[in-house]
Design an enzyme around this catalytic site. Structure first.
Site, PDB file in Angstrom:
ATOM      1  N   TYR A  25       0.651 134.328  -1.450  1.00 32.84           N
ATOM      2  CA  TYR A  25       1.035 135.206  -2.564  1.00 32.84           C
ATOM      3  C   TYR A  25       2.057 134.483  -3.438  1.00 32.84           C
ATOM      4  CZ  TYR A  25      -1.734 138.606  -0.255  1.00 32.84           C
ATOM      5  OH  TYR A  25      -2.826 139.220   0.297  1.00 32.84           O
ATOM      6  N   SER A  26       1.855 134.561  -4.748  1.00 41.45           N
ATOM      7  CA  SER A  26       2.792 133.931  -5.680  1.00 41.45           C
ATOM      8  C   SER A  26       4.135 134.621  -5.613  1.00 41.45           C
ATOM      9  CB  SER A  26       2.276 134.052  -7.110  1.00 41.45           C
ATOM     10  OG  SER A  26       1.266 133.133  -7.318  1.00 41.45           O
ATOM     11  N   CYS A  58      -2.428 131.290 -15.153  1.00 34.04           N
ATOM     12  CA  CYS A  58      -2.478 131.790 -13.773  1.00 34.04           C
ATOM     13  C   CYS A  58      -3.254 133.095 -13.696  1.00 34.04           C
ATOM     14  CB  CYS A  58      -1.062 132.019 -13.253  1.00 34.04           C
ATOM     15  SG  CYS A  58      -1.038 132.448 -11.498  1.00 34.04           S
ATOM     16  N   GLU A  86      -3.075 127.458 -12.214  1.00 38.41           N
ATOM     17  CA  GLU A  86      -3.194 127.979 -10.851  1.00 38.41           C
ATOM     18  C   GLU A  86      -4.059 129.229 -10.901  1.00 38.41           C
ATOM     19  OE1 GLU A  86      -0.132 127.093  -7.780  1.00 38.41           O
ATOM     20  OE2 GLU A  86      -0.062 129.278  -7.730  1.00 38.41           O
ATOM     21  N   TYR A 116      -7.118 131.506  -8.717  1.00 37.04           N
ATOM     22  CA  TYR A 116      -7.850 131.708  -7.448  1.00 37.04           C
ATOM     23  C   TYR A 116      -8.655 132.979  -7.504  1.00 37.04           C
ATOM     24  CZ  TYR A 116      -5.215 127.912  -5.464  1.00 37.04           C
ATOM     25  OH  TYR A 116      -4.688 126.680  -5.234  1.00 37.04           O
TER      26      TYR A 116
END
Ligand SMILES: Cc1cc2nc3c(=O)[nH]c(=O)nc-3n(C[C@H](O)[C@H](O)[C@H](O)COP(=O)(O)OP(=O)(O)OC[C@H]3O[C@@H](n4cnc5c(N)ncnc54)[C@H](O)[C@@H]3O)c2cc1C
Ligand SMILES: NC(=O)c1ccc[n+]([C@@H]2O[C@H](COP(=O)([O-])OP(=O)(O)OC[C@H]3O[C@@H](n4cnc5c(N)ncnc54)[C@H](OP(=O)(O)O)[C@@H]3O)[C@@H](O)[C@H]2O)c1
Length: 322
Positions: free
Chosen positions: A90-91, A263, A320, A322
């Site tokens: 988790y960011s 992101c 970044e 995902y």
């Protein structure tokens, strides 16, 4: 014959070295939930997204992270096969010193994964996101990290301006980075571009609006993909803001100080790159993306598989997804 657009690349940032993997999955530390709250604009949002703060005081994670990194969570319980759950990342949504400035409170922005199974049409509930969202204040949680060494602010943040582009929970690292910049007196221009399905799904919206009011060099640009608002008469993806808000954003893109950070959803970078290619003159585009003239002429047919070989981001772009 194809030629590659080459320009001297100015404004390449000097990046910091940060420690990673101080806490490994074989020996996680135990934190305690310090606060948990919904952080969507409305409780009636299309998803459930929580701001979860965790106290890591007295563990190896205390004062260990830099905004932009992630941490690992190992959900309690076991898989149906009787094995331990695997770790999910988790960011970190907190600034570098954490929510209280003393390095003890780490935060993330987590969305419950809830869906129908693609084949069986049974309910799918993501293991870790729902575990995290179910936790109450005081509950224990196993953590690892920090992870990530590239998606960070430069060594001297004041030397650059920032275009932060997020979809959904992709806002998490930017909250931390903006708080770091605010701590330094907001020395840079920052444009925060945020995309969500509905206006109700905007995250930390009050905070972002307040920052826009307070800091002359901070601008906030929302892109709502599934409905229109009075401010936004047609549905938009986040990259559409680059052309819609060209008055503010194009001068930033033209500046040698500007770095672009992306992101969120995997694949969103393609649309951002295509839009940059459509709106920027080649010498400006070359500051962010290296692409052959042949491909540049065929921008409408770009595909994600062309990244990173044919569409290569420069050192002024951070990704970044995902
Ligand atoms: C560096 C990094 C940072 C991240 N930061 C964040 C963050 O800040 N916030 C955040 O919310 N997430 C973040 N994520 C994602 C996060 O790690 C988890 O992947 C996410 O929370 C889902 O985990 P889960 O355990 O709930 O789901 P899981 O139990 O792992 O389930 C996910 C799996 O279910 C499958 N699946 C999903 N829907 C369906 C369906 N309808 N039918 C069948 N299968 C399905 C998917 O293929 C996937 O394999 C990040 C990921 C990375 C790599
Ligand atoms: N550090 C990280 O890497 C990190 C951190 C946090 C989150 N994440 C990832 O970010 C994702 C966030 O998902 P979410 O569910 O929170 O988001 P969400 O609320 O569903 O919002 C995503 C928004 O992006 C739009 N969108 C869809 N495809 C797009 C594209 N190709 N280009 C631009 N915009 C697009 C969506 O539009 P429509 O749906 O209307 O098409 C929607 O408006 C998750 O996959 C999570 O794993 C990664």
């Amino acid at each position: 014959m194809s030629s590659t657009t080459t320009t001297d690349l100015a404004g390449i940032p000097e990046m910091p070295e940060v420690p990673q993997h101080l806490v490994k999955p074989v020996a996680p530390v135990v934190g305690r939930v310090h606060a948990t709250r919904l952080c969507t604009k409305s409780r009636k949002a299309s998803g459930f997204i929580r701001h979860v703060e965790i106290d890591v005081s007295g563990t190896a994670l205390e004062n260990s992270w830099t905004a932009g990194q992630s941490f690992g969570v190992i959900p309690a319980g076991q898989t149906p096969e009787g094995k331990s759950h695997k770790l999910r990342l988790y960011s970190i949504a907190a600034p570098t010193g954490g929510e209280t400035g003393d390095g003890t409170i780490i935060t993330t922005t987590v969305k419950r994964l809830v869906d129908e199974h693609w084949d069986s049409h049974k309910l799918v509930q993501g293991v870790c996101s729902n575990y995290l969202c179910d936790l109450n204040v005081g509950d224990q949680i196993q953590l690892t990290g920090p992870v990530g060494k590239r998606f960070l602010l430069p060594k001297d943040p004041s030397k650059h301006d920032y275009m932060f582009i997020a979809t959904g929970t992709g806002i998490a690292p930017f909250r931390g980075m903006i708080l770091d910049l605010i701590k330094q007196g907001m020395p840079s221009r920052v444009a925060m571009l945020m995309g969500t399905p509905y206006e109700t799904d905007l995250l930390y919206d009050d905070t972002l609006q307040a920052w826009q009011d307070e800091y002359e060099n901070f601008s906030y640009h929302t892109a709502i993909s599934r409905h229109t608002t009075t401010d936004q008469p047609r549905p938009l993806y986040v990259q559409d803001r680059l052309s819609e808000d060209a008055d503010t954003l194009q001068p930033m893109l033209a500046s040698e100080r500007t770095l672009i950070y992306i992101c969120g959803l995997a694949g969103m970078e393609l649309g951002v790159f295509q839009t940059l290619a459509r709106i920027l003159p080649p010498e400006q585009l070359a500051q962010y993306l290296t692409v052959s003239d042949e491909l540049l002429a065929d921008v409408d047919n770009w595909e994600r598989s062309m990244i990173p070989k044919q569409l290569k981001k420069t050192k002024r772009v951070f990704l970044e997804v995902y």
